[in-house]
Design a protein around this motif. Structure first.
Motif, PDB file in Angstrom:
ATOM      1  N   GLY A  67      12.565 -38.561  34.178  1.00 26.48           N
ATOM      2  CA  GLY A  67      11.670 -38.248  33.064  1.00 26.48           C
ATOM      3  C   GLY A  67      11.966 -36.906  32.429  1.00 26.48           C
ATOM      4  O   GLY A  67      11.993 -36.783  31.196  1.00 26.48           O
ATOM      5  N   TYR A  68      12.220 -35.902  33.262  1.00 28.86           N
ATOM      6  CA  TYR A  68      12.421 -34.542  32.749  1.00 28.86           C
ATOM      7  C   TYR A  68      13.724 -34.428  31.959  1.00 28.86           C
ATOM      8  O   TYR A  68      13.737 -33.899  30.840  1.00 28.86           O
ATOM      9  CB  TYR A  68      12.419 -33.553  33.913  1.00 28.86           C
ATOM     10  CG  TYR A  68      12.660 -32.117  33.508  1.00 28.86           C
ATOM     11  CD1 TYR A  68      11.640 -31.357  32.955  1.00 28.86           C
ATOM     12  CD2 TYR A  68      13.907 -31.524  33.678  1.00 28.86           C
ATOM     13  CE1 TYR A  68      11.856 -30.040  32.582  1.00 28.86           C
ATOM     14  CE2 TYR A  68      14.135 -30.216  33.311  1.00 28.86           C
ATOM     15  CZ  TYR A  68      13.101 -29.478  32.762  1.00 28.86           C
ATOM     16  OH  TYR A  68      13.326 -28.175  32.385  1.00 28.86           O
ATOM     17  N   SER A  70      15.571 -36.769  30.540  1.00 23.11           N
ATOM     18  CA  SER A  70      15.548 -37.550  29.301  1.00 23.11           C
ATOM     19  C   SER A  70      14.676 -36.868  28.249  1.00 23.11           C
ATOM     20  O   SER A  70      15.012 -36.867  27.054  1.00 23.11           O
ATOM     21  CB  SER A  70      15.054 -38.970  29.571  1.00 23.11           C
ATOM     22  OG  SER A  70      13.766 -38.964  30.155  1.00 23.11           O
ATOM     23  N   ALA A  71      13.565 -36.254  28.676  1.00 25.39           N
ATOM     24  CA  ALA A  71      12.696 -35.538  27.737  1.00 25.39           C
ATOM     25  C   ALA A  71      13.401 -34.312  27.171  1.00 25.39           C
ATOM     26  O   ALA A  71      13.317 -34.031  25.967  1.00 25.39           O
ATOM     27  CB  ALA A  71      11.400 -35.123  28.431  1.00 25.39           C
ATOM     28  N   ALA A  75      14.153 -33.908  23.306  1.00 23.76           N
ATOM     29  CA  ALA A  75      13.425 -32.828  22.640  1.00 23.76           C
ATOM     30  C   ALA A  75      14.376 -31.786  22.057  1.00 23.76           C
ATOM     31  O   ALA A  75      14.147 -31.277  20.948  1.00 23.76           O
ATOM     32  CB  ALA A  75      12.461 -32.167  23.624  1.00 23.76           C
ATOM     33  N   ARG A 100       0.018 -33.149  21.336  1.00 22.01           N
ATOM     34  CA  ARG A 100       0.448 -32.283  22.443  1.00 22.01           C
ATOM     35  C   ARG A 100      -0.653 -31.975  23.452  1.00 22.01           C
ATOM     36  O   ARG A 100      -0.403 -32.019  24.663  1.00 22.01           O
ATOM     37  CB  ARG A 100       1.021 -30.979  21.868  1.00 22.01           C
ATOM     38  CG  ARG A 100       1.482 -29.981  22.905  1.00 22.01           C
ATOM     39  CD  ARG A 100       2.071 -28.758  22.233  1.00 22.01           C
ATOM     40  NE  ARG A 100       1.091 -28.053  21.430  1.00 22.01           N
ATOM     41  CZ  ARG A 100       0.281 -27.103  21.902  1.00 22.01           C
ATOM     42  NH1 ARG A 100       0.337 -26.761  23.180  1.00 22.01           N
ATOM     43  NH2 ARG A 100      -0.580 -26.497  21.115  1.00 22.01           N
ATOM     44  N   PHE A 127       7.973 -37.770  31.057  1.00 18.92           N
ATOM     45  CA  PHE A 127       8.629 -37.596  29.756  1.00 18.92           C
ATOM     46  C   PHE A 127       7.662 -36.967  28.758  1.00 18.92           C
ATOM     47  O   PHE A 127       8.001 -35.997  28.067  1.00 18.92           O
ATOM     48  CB  PHE A 127       9.128 -38.947  29.247  1.00 18.92           C
ATOM     49  CG  PHE A 127       9.839 -38.873  27.923  1.00 18.92           C
ATOM     50  CD1 PHE A 127      11.216 -38.765  27.877  1.00 18.92           C
ATOM     51  CD2 PHE A 127       9.132 -38.899  26.732  1.00 18.92           C
ATOM     52  CE1 PHE A 127      11.883 -38.687  26.657  1.00 18.92           C
ATOM     53  CE2 PHE A 127       9.774 -38.822  25.511  1.00 18.92           C
ATOM     54  CZ  PHE A 127      11.159 -38.717  25.473  1.00 18.92           C
ATOM     55  N   ILE A 128       6.453 -37.511  28.675  1.00 21.36           N
ATOM     56  CA  ILE A 128       5.463 -36.990  27.727  1.00 21.36           C
ATOM     57  C   ILE A 128       5.104 -35.546  28.066  1.00 21.36           C
ATOM     58  O   ILE A 128       4.991 -34.687  27.180  1.00 21.36           O
ATOM     59  CB  ILE A 128       4.204 -37.877  27.733  1.00 21.36           C
ATOM     60  CG1 ILE A 128       4.543 -39.288  27.239  1.00 21.36           C
ATOM     61  CG2 ILE A 128       3.105 -37.264  26.862  1.00 21.36           C
ATOM     62  CD1 ILE A 128       3.408 -40.283  27.393  1.00 21.36           C
ATOM     63  N   ALA A 130       6.873 -33.270  29.582  1.00 20.05           N
ATOM     64  CA  ALA A 130       7.964 -32.311  29.375  1.00 20.05           C
ATOM     65  C   ALA A 130       8.418 -32.234  27.922  1.00 20.05           C
ATOM     66  O   ALA A 130       8.990 -31.220  27.508  1.00 20.05           O
ATOM     67  CB  ALA A 130       9.155 -32.688  30.262  1.00 20.05           C
ATOM     68  N   PHE A 131       8.178 -33.276  27.155  1.00 22.71           N
ATOM     69  CA  PHE A 131       8.767 -33.379  25.821  1.00 22.71           C
ATOM     70  C   PHE A 131       8.265 -32.294  24.873  1.00 22.71           C
ATOM     71  O   PHE A 131       9.066 -31.591  24.236  1.00 22.71           O
ATOM     72  CB  PHE A 131       8.471 -34.764  25.237  1.00 22.71           C
ATOM     73  CG  PHE A 131       9.008 -34.966  23.849  1.00 22.71           C
ATOM     74  CD1 PHE A 131      10.346 -35.257  23.648  1.00 22.71           C
ATOM     75  CD2 PHE A 131       8.179 -34.858  22.743  1.00 22.71           C
ATOM     76  CE1 PHE A 131      10.852 -35.441  22.366  1.00 22.71           C
ATOM     77  CE2 PHE A 131       8.668 -35.040  21.463  1.00 22.71           C
ATOM     78  CZ  PHE A 131      10.009 -35.332  21.271  1.00 22.71           C
ATOM     79  N   ALA A 183       8.136 -26.695  30.863  1.00 28.04           N
ATOM     80  CA  ALA A 183       8.171 -28.150  31.025  1.00 28.04           C
ATOM     81  C   ALA A 183       8.320 -28.553  32.486  1.00 28.04           C
ATOM     82  O   ALA A 183       7.778 -29.581  32.907  1.00 28.04           O
ATOM     83  CB  ALA A 183       9.313 -28.743  30.199  1.00 28.04           C
ATOM     84  N   ALA A 187       5.527 -31.010  33.905  1.00 32.56           N
ATOM     85  CA  ALA A 187       6.026 -32.329  34.307  1.00 32.56           C
ATOM     86  C   ALA A 187       5.788 -32.574  35.791  1.00 32.56           C
ATOM     87  O   ALA A 187       5.401 -33.679  36.198  1.00 32.56           O
ATOM     88  CB  ALA A 187       7.515 -32.452  33.982  1.00 32.56           C
TER      89      ALA A 187
END
Length: 253
Positions: A67-68, A70-71, A75, A100, A127-128, A130-131, A183, A187
């Protein structure tokens, strides 16, 4: 300097353990309700010896990294583009500022409906989480790049892709790194929270499972390893940041 840092950390943790034990002694708490440090240490050893701890850490790290990373990739790429398009960013910024502050956990009913159960919902939550810190720090960093760099690039007729990768990104990276650190913390927090909600493995699940069994010593052991893992992840980002700075010849203040 490193020895002094380690010594200060050792003193700080020793004081924490001493205060912890003192509170239990003064308050005369039942060990089952407020486990003392020795009991928690025994729980940590038991989790290590039976392999349970490493199994849950491995699962949590897999979800976090998927997740991290990919974010961060999404981003940073989007932030580099939006930072160069101020008109478009002025339109999208209010939308980002509204979305946010919403906790990623608030999206969990939709995430479970859309992606089912398993690793994917936890990865999406990470993902959300960290993004947006990385996106906002990247856009801000790009807009703060020294205009003289851009003028020199224009005089040398450097194309847009090279301008982003060779000039803007290296110049903006020290500020982007701040978003990477933020992040990591957000995350990791929401990973554990997500695992507490619906997962069947991971450090968050370990805590919930121990709570259901009234093994508060294992709950505290899980909390300890969550903190240690978060610290190590943040240090890993710091190592990556230092490596990039050395690669580009940037001095750390």
């Amino acid at each position: 300097m490193k020895f002094k840092t380690v010594l200060n950390a050792a003193i700080g943790f020793s004081l924490l353990v001493a205060v912890w034990q003192l509170i239990i002694v003064i308050g005369d708490y039942d060990e089952a309700l407020f486990p003392p440090p020795l009991k928690v240490w025994e729980g940590i050893v038991s989790l290590i010896l039976d392999g349970t701890l490493f199994t849950h850490i491995q699962v949590s790290l897999y979800r976090f990294l998927a997740g991290y990373l990919s974010a961060v990739l999404a981003a940073v790429l989007l932030g580099l583009i939006l930072g160069r398009l101020p008109i478009l960013w002025n339109v999208l910024d209010p939308v980002a500022q509204i979305i946010r502050p919403v906790s990623p956990i608030a999206w969990s009913p939709f995430i479970v409906l859309w992606f089912g159960i398993g690793d994917i919902p936890a990865i999406v939550i990470i993902f959300i989480a960290a993004f947006f810190p990385v996106l906002l720090s990247t856009v801000s960093a790009v807009r703060k790049v020294d205009k003289n760099y851009l003028k020199v690039a224009q005089n040398l007729e450097i194309k847009d892709f090279q301008l982003l990768t060779k000039i803007i990104f290296p110049a903006a990276f020290p500020y982007i790194a701040n978003g990477l650190h933020i992040a990591v913390g957000t995350a990791w927090i929401f990973l554990v929270a997500g695992e507490m909600v619906g997962a069947q493995s991971g450090l968050g699940y370990l805590i919930i499972d121990a709570r259901n069994s009234m093994r508060l010593d294992l709950v505290m052991a899980g909390i300890v390893f969550i903190g240690i893992s978060g610290l190590l992840l943040d240090k890993a980002v710091g190592v990556f940041e230092a490596w990039i700075n050395r690669l580009w010849g940037v001095r750390n203040n």
